[in-house]
Design an enzyme around this catalytic site. Sequence first.
Site, mmCIF file in Angstrom:
data_model
loop_
_atom_site.group_PDB
_atom_site.id
_atom_site.type_symbol
_atom_site.label_atom_id
_atom_site.label_comp_id
_atom_site.label_asym_id
_atom_site.label_seq_id
_atom_site.Cartn_x
_atom_site.Cartn_y
_atom_site.Cartn_z
ATOM 1 N N ARG A 20 0.813 -1.217 0.000
ATOM 2 C CA ARG A 20 0.000 0.000 0.000
ATOM 3 C C ARG A 20 0.845 1.266 0.000
ATOM 4 N NH1 ARG A 20 -5.250 0.257 0.919
ATOM 5 N NH2 ARG A 20 -5.269 1.804 2.569
ATOM 6 N N CYS A 38 -8.001 11.222 -13.270
ATOM 7 C CA CYS A 38 -8.419 10.498 -12.076
ATOM 8 C C CYS A 38 -8.911 9.120 -12.482
ATOM 9 C CB CYS A 38 -9.527 11.319 -11.416
ATOM 10 S SG CYS A 38 -10.495 10.409 -10.234
ATOM 11 N N GLU A 47 -8.327 1.774 -15.799
ATOM 12 C CA GLU A 47 -7.277 2.036 -14.799
ATOM 13 C C GLU A 47 -7.571 1.397 -13.444
ATOM 14 O OE1 GLU A 47 -6.363 6.261 -14.724
ATOM 15 O OE2 GLU A 47 -6.828 6.316 -16.863
ATOM 16 N N HIS A 103 -16.463 13.810 -11.521
ATOM 17 C CA HIS A 103 -15.405 14.086 -10.540
ATOM 18 C C HIS A 103 -15.926 15.021 -9.444
ATOM 19 C CE1 HIS A 103 -11.184 13.845 -9.390
ATOM 20 N NE2 HIS A 103 -11.349 15.077 -8.949
ATOM 21 N N ASN A 143 -13.925 7.780 3.972
ATOM 22 C CA ASN A 143 -13.039 8.849 4.406
ATOM 23 C C ASN A 143 -13.264 9.999 3.430
ATOM 24 O OD1 ASN A 143 -11.890 6.798 6.041
ATOM 25 N ND2 ASN A 143 -10.350 6.341 4.489
ATOM 26 N N ALA A 150 -8.549 10.407 3.199
ATOM 27 C CA ALA A 150 -8.810 10.119 1.784
ATOM 28 C C ALA A 150 -7.537 10.338 0.973
ATOM 29 C CB ALA A 150 -9.925 11.011 1.256
ATOM 30 N N HIS A 156 -15.729 8.352 -2.964
ATOM 31 C CA HIS A 156 -15.753 6.890 -2.906
ATOM 32 C C HIS A 156 -15.820 6.446 -1.451
ATOM 33 C CE1 HIS A 156 -11.473 7.740 -2.139
ATOM 34 N NE2 HIS A 156 -11.389 6.538 -1.601
ATOM 35 N N GLN A 158 -15.283 2.521 0.914
ATOM 36 C CA GLN A 158 -14.552 1.263 0.812
ATOM 37 C C GLN A 158 -15.219 0.180 1.641
ATOM 38 O OE1 GLN A 158 -10.143 1.701 0.750
ATOM 39 N NE2 GLN A 158 -10.540 3.796 1.405
ATOM 40 N N HIS A 283 -27.952 -3.964 17.201
ATOM 41 C CA HIS A 283 -28.770 -3.104 16.352
ATOM 42 C C HIS A 283 -27.802 -2.382 15.414
ATOM 43 C CE1 HIS A 283 -32.587 -0.433 16.841
ATOM 44 N NE2 HIS A 283 -31.946 0.085 15.825
HETATM 45 ZN ZN ZN Z 1 -32.368 -2.368 19.086
HETATM 46 ZN ZN ZN Z 2 -12.453 11.596 -10.778
#
Ligand code: ZN
Ligand code: ZN
Length: 323
Positions: A20, A38, A47, A103, A143, A150, A156, A158, A283
């Site tokens: 990462r 992007c 991409e 975007h 995020n 982010a 977006h 995740q 819950h």
């Molecule tokens: Zn409940």
């Molecule tokens: Zn974009």
Amino acid sequence: MGELRKDPLTGRQVIIAAGRAERPRPLGHGGAEATEPCPFCAGHEAETPPEVWSDRPAGSPADRPGWNVRVVPNKYPALTRDGSGKESQASGVHEVIIESPAHLTQIGQFSTEQFNTILHAYRSRLAALRNDHRLRYALVYKNQGADAGATLPHVHSQLLALPFLPESVATELQGAKQFFAANQRCYFCALMDGTVEDGGRYVTANQDFAALCPDTPRFAFETWILPKIHWSCFDQCHDSALANLAQIMREVLRRLGRIQDNPPFNYFIHTLPLGEAAAPHYHWHIEILPQIGRAAGFEWGTGVHINAVAPEHAAQRLRDAVI
Ligand SMILES: [Zn+2]
Ligand SMILES: [Zn+2]
Ligand SMILES: [Zn+2]
């Protein structure tokens, strides 16, 4: 491939995901700016890894423009599905929900219909992972903004599914079980009833959902959204409830955006672990955590958060915000 390690003193779990480091650098730190090409924009489907879900006109080909919401595997996953079998080699699923072909950078800009499509993506992916016995917990999270973590500005969220129950989820589940044993009722149902009676921490509600500032918020303007009826799993949410959830999420995020010029925030869905269908003590709910102040040395050193805004005041400000 992520490697799972557990601290012998505290039981704290970490995922070592060296690959990462190659992902885009965080926004605002020399990373991709809004004007740069992007990979999440329509027309750039090649991409990303091939899509696993999309909302697009019937019959239109996958991985081509025409979609409204698209789910793809994370190109830089913290975990991947093909575990090697080694105990510490964690297998998991890491996906990106691309929330708009255009975007845009603020989810609060969306129509209720677009929110609804995003929620359908969440439900569909959570339901798809429910019967994967290698997995134990799936977290949908968002995020928004560089200060909330982010790395790409394009809207977006995740989904990260894990082969183990993460510590803070396990703690919340255990607390809910103990509350139920002591009070013969669900903590979250009781929280909502108490909020309605007292009124001070109540933000808004519709037919199926309530939004409130919890009694012990870690962050200023922390807000939770809960179904009014006792539901344990997010993916049990039927279409008309999802439409009402879209309405209330949009409203709450727009109110929050008025507090301080669209502050960065995180949100996540807490639902029952995969493979469990219903529980009287648990819950599902969404926790929205604005990142107005930063968790710093004291919070990291103690796990105790200092919050300068009382939830009663936060709820009042959110109720009064003009949207
Ligand atoms: Zn409940
Ligand atoms: Zn974009
Ligand atoms: Zn929770």
